[in-house]
Design a protein around this motif. Structure first.
Motif, PDB file in Angstrom:
ATOM      1  N   TRP A 122     -32.531 -37.951 -74.567  1.00  0.00           N
ATOM      2  CA  TRP A 122     -33.186 -37.949 -73.269  1.00  0.00           C
ATOM      3  C   TRP A 122     -34.309 -36.921 -73.306  1.00  0.00           C
ATOM      4  O   TRP A 122     -34.117 -35.787 -73.745  1.00  0.00           O
ATOM      5  N   SER A 130     -37.566 -40.214 -78.174  1.00  0.00           N
ATOM      6  CA  SER A 130     -37.327 -39.781 -76.791  1.00  0.00           C
ATOM      7  C   SER A 130     -37.166 -40.984 -75.871  1.00  0.00           C
ATOM      8  O   SER A 130     -37.790 -42.029 -76.062  1.00  0.00           O
ATOM      9  N   VAL A 131     -36.304 -40.822 -74.877  1.00  0.00           N
ATOM     10  CA  VAL A 131     -36.065 -41.845 -73.862  1.00  0.00           C
ATOM     11  C   VAL A 131     -36.255 -41.200 -72.493  1.00  0.00           C
ATOM     12  O   VAL A 131     -35.852 -40.063 -72.277  1.00  0.00           O
ATOM     13  N   LEU A 146     -27.840 -39.559 -74.538  1.00  0.00           N
ATOM     14  CA  LEU A 146     -28.423 -40.289 -73.414  1.00  0.00           C
ATOM     15  C   LEU A 146     -27.414 -40.420 -72.288  1.00  0.00           C
ATOM     16  O   LEU A 146     -26.207 -40.491 -72.523  1.00  0.00           O
ATOM     17  N   SER A 156     -27.358 -45.979 -69.447  1.00  0.00           N
ATOM     18  CA  SER A 156     -28.679 -46.564 -69.247  1.00  0.00           C
ATOM     19  C   SER A 156     -28.777 -47.889 -69.990  1.00  0.00           C
ATOM     20  O   SER A 156     -27.956 -48.201 -70.860  1.00  0.00           O
ATOM     21  N   VAL A 176     -27.022 -39.949 -80.577  1.00  0.00           N
ATOM     22  CA  VAL A 176     -27.489 -40.453 -79.283  1.00  0.00           C
ATOM     23  C   VAL A 176     -27.073 -39.462 -78.204  1.00  0.00           C
ATOM     24  O   VAL A 176     -25.881 -39.200 -78.015  1.00  0.00           O
ATOM     25  N   GLU A 182     -31.157 -48.447 -72.037  1.00  0.00           N
ATOM     26  CA  GLU A 182     -31.546 -48.057 -73.394  1.00  0.00           C
ATOM     27  C   GLU A 182     -30.325 -47.834 -74.283  1.00  0.00           C
ATOM     28  O   GLU A 182     -30.339 -48.162 -75.470  1.00  0.00           O
ATOM     29  N   PHE A 183     -29.268 -47.292 -73.710  1.00  0.00           N
ATOM     30  CA  PHE A 183     -28.036 -47.085 -74.473  1.00  0.00           C
ATOM     31  C   PHE A 183     -27.458 -48.438 -74.907  1.00  0.00           C
ATOM     32  O   PHE A 183     -27.019 -48.614 -76.046  1.00  0.00           O
ATOM     33  N   MET A 229     -23.943 -35.015 -73.406  1.00  0.00           N
ATOM     34  CA  MET A 229     -25.222 -34.333 -73.185  1.00  0.00           C
ATOM     35  C   MET A 229     -25.063 -32.889 -72.732  1.00  0.00           C
ATOM     36  O   MET A 229     -26.030 -32.127 -72.738  1.00  0.00           O
TER      37      MET A 229
END
Length: 508
Positions: free
Chosen positions: A105, A128-129, A58, A61, A56, A63-64, A83
């Motif tokens: 991301w 993808s996010v 990211l 968020s 992951v 989404e996380f 990241m």
């Protein structure tokens, strides 16, 4: 009960209640459950299997949060990464954790495509996010079925790996820390009990979610029935604004954040009346910061000490004690000190902090020797140095690797830093050894002064002469505008030493 079972109970009890707040977006328990159900079902339909490791990358968020619950629901293993890792460091980390799939991301994916191609096989999913990306499945596609809630019982064993927390990925051999679902649930429950968290609490997450502290802060409200406010990025002003806007009642922040929050509060004077309990983590607060926070706050105020491998080990409740330490052992935790001979130290003797806890990690992934080396019987060896007094209060003295030995005497930089931090015009400082042709190692204090304030070396020398022994006196003082830190606010002394060495070599 498991994480997902406790979350499902809260979905049934309060479906319309805010589960997660992120900026202007509010997701109810029912909506979050639908998101988790949809992503779970779509991943399984695309061949993802229980036990698969999913990287992951990211930012903080919603989404996380969804992915954390998806992993708990279907038994996949999340491996969150910083990241900002370099391509080389990320490649090492992906291989060390045996990554099968990646959620990233969208803006990062084009630059990392070669890294992913090298680490993943052809059956891997790249999700993808934050937008579409060539060759990827958008997470939005996996969220297509959001009308039904089906948090199925997939019979995930309590000891099943849940999250692999990466350590040492940017500078050396990556050591994925294995945390089971049971361990993460115990850690959240321990914090709930220690700090009195209930379904009425609104919890603020202000540290990166690839770190175990933020993950714990996400789980705490979702299994206790409260609400979680997730900050996308942190500044002291934003933190205060979030507390005021959302009536935040509980949070754990790292000590460097608390220093910044204190500075901002002294300017804004905004009341934080909604706060019921605030906890400082990571490193011990300087005494001056601690006292000012106690004067400004009307809520419960704690400090804790811990590590990713063991979670919270000690607690210091400032309502009941003035002791300048990181507290006494948390419930069900045993803290001891190991001396250089690998036997338990006497009261007041400095040595390595070791902990026996039910919240212990499951080991370092695929590194049995390193796991064994990190243990002393049932105790985890933290690599930190401290001492216990006769009342069980732990004083944190720093990392073992940061100890400076001169003339056969161990010098603990934390003692010197604590003395310097009593100066009213010092924002922060760090004590490091620098190579010296004549002295071997030169005890050096790096000092950051308040903006617009000049501090003379002489007054620092007088302060240290008053507070410290002869062998603890810095031989050199240098002033800087900042001190390098990682994303959790911990000083990166190796980076600082390199920076100052490079300046010396360049004749600056």
């Amino acid at each position: 009960m498991s994480i997902i079972q406790q979350f499902a109970e809260n979905v049934a009890l309060t479906p319309a209640k805010a589960a997660v707040i992120f900026g202007d977006e509010i997701v109810s328990y029912q909506q979050l459950a639908c998101h988790v159900s949809s992503v779970s079902n779509n991943l399984l339909a695309r061949g993802v299997k229980k036990g698969d490791h999913i990287a992951v990358l990211l930012p903080n968020s919603i989404e996380f949060v969804i992915l954390m619950l998806v992993a708990a629901n279907i038994g996949v293993v999340l491996v969150p990464h910083n990241m900002t890792l370099s391509d080389e460091a990320l490649s090492r980390a992906l291989h060390a954790a045996d990554i099968k799939h990646v959620v990233a991301w969208s803006a990062l994916i084009p630059d990392l495509k070669s890294v992913f191609d090298n680490a993943l096989n052809q059956e891997a999913l790249l999700i993808s996010v934050g937008g579409a990306s060539d060759g990827c499945i958008s997470l939005n596609v996996l969220l297509s079925d959001t009308q039904t809630t089906c948090l199925a019982n997939h019979n995930i064993p309590p000891g099943q790996a849940y999250i692999l927390t990466m350590t040492s990925g940017s500078t050396g051999d990556p050591k994925p820390i294995v945390l089971s679902q049971s361990t993460k649930e115990k850690r959240a429950k321990a914090a709930i009990q220690l700090y009195g968290v209930t379904s009425k609490d609104i919890v603020l997450v202000a540290t990166p979610m690839y770190h175990s502290l933020a993950e714990r802060l996400v789980l705490i409200p979702l299994i206790s029935g409260g609400s979680c406010v997730v900050m996308g990025s942190y500044t002291a002003k934003k933190w205060i604004d979030e507390v005021v806007e959302h009536d935040v009642s509980f949070s754990i922040v790292v000590s460097s954040q608390l220093k910044q929050i204190l500075s901002e509060l002294k300017v804004s004077r905004l009341p934080l009346d909604s706060l019921r309990c605030l906890v400082s983590s990571s490193e011990r607060l300087p005494d001056a910061v601690r006292e000012e926070m106690k004067q400004l706050l009307t809520c419960g105020f704690h400090e804790c000490y811990g590590a990713s491998e063991i979670s919270i080990a000690t607690n210091l409740d400032h309502q009941f004690t003035q002791v300048a330490s990181v507290g006494t052992a948390a419930p069900n935790v045993d803290v001891q000190i190991l001396n250089d001979d690998r036997v338990l130290a006497k009261v007041g003797e400095a040595g390595e902090i070791i902990c026996k806890t039910p919240m212990l990690f499951s080991g370092y992934y695929n590194k049995a020797e390193k796991t064994e080396a990190a243990m002393w019987g049932d105790y985890f060896c933290t690599g930190d140095v401290g001492r216990l007094d006769d009342s069980g209060f732990l004083t944190f003295l720093g990392r073992k690797k940061d100890i400076i030995i001169t003339g056969g005497i161990n010098i603990y930089p934390k003692d010197i830093e604590d003395a310097l931090n009593t100066h009213p015009n010092i924002v922060e400082c760090a004590v490091i050894p620098l190579l010296d042709d004549s002295l071997g190692e030169k005890l050096t204090a790096v000092v950051v002064a308040k903006t617009g304030v000049n501090i003379s070396v002489r007054e620092l020398q007088r302060l240290c002469a008053k507070e410290l022994a002869d062998y603890q006196q810095p031989r050199h003082y240098t002033f800087s505008t900042s001190i390098p830190k990682n994303t959790m606010g911990k000083v990166m002394k190796k980076v600082l030493i390199q920076q100052l060495s490079d300046q010396t070599d360049a004749g600056l």
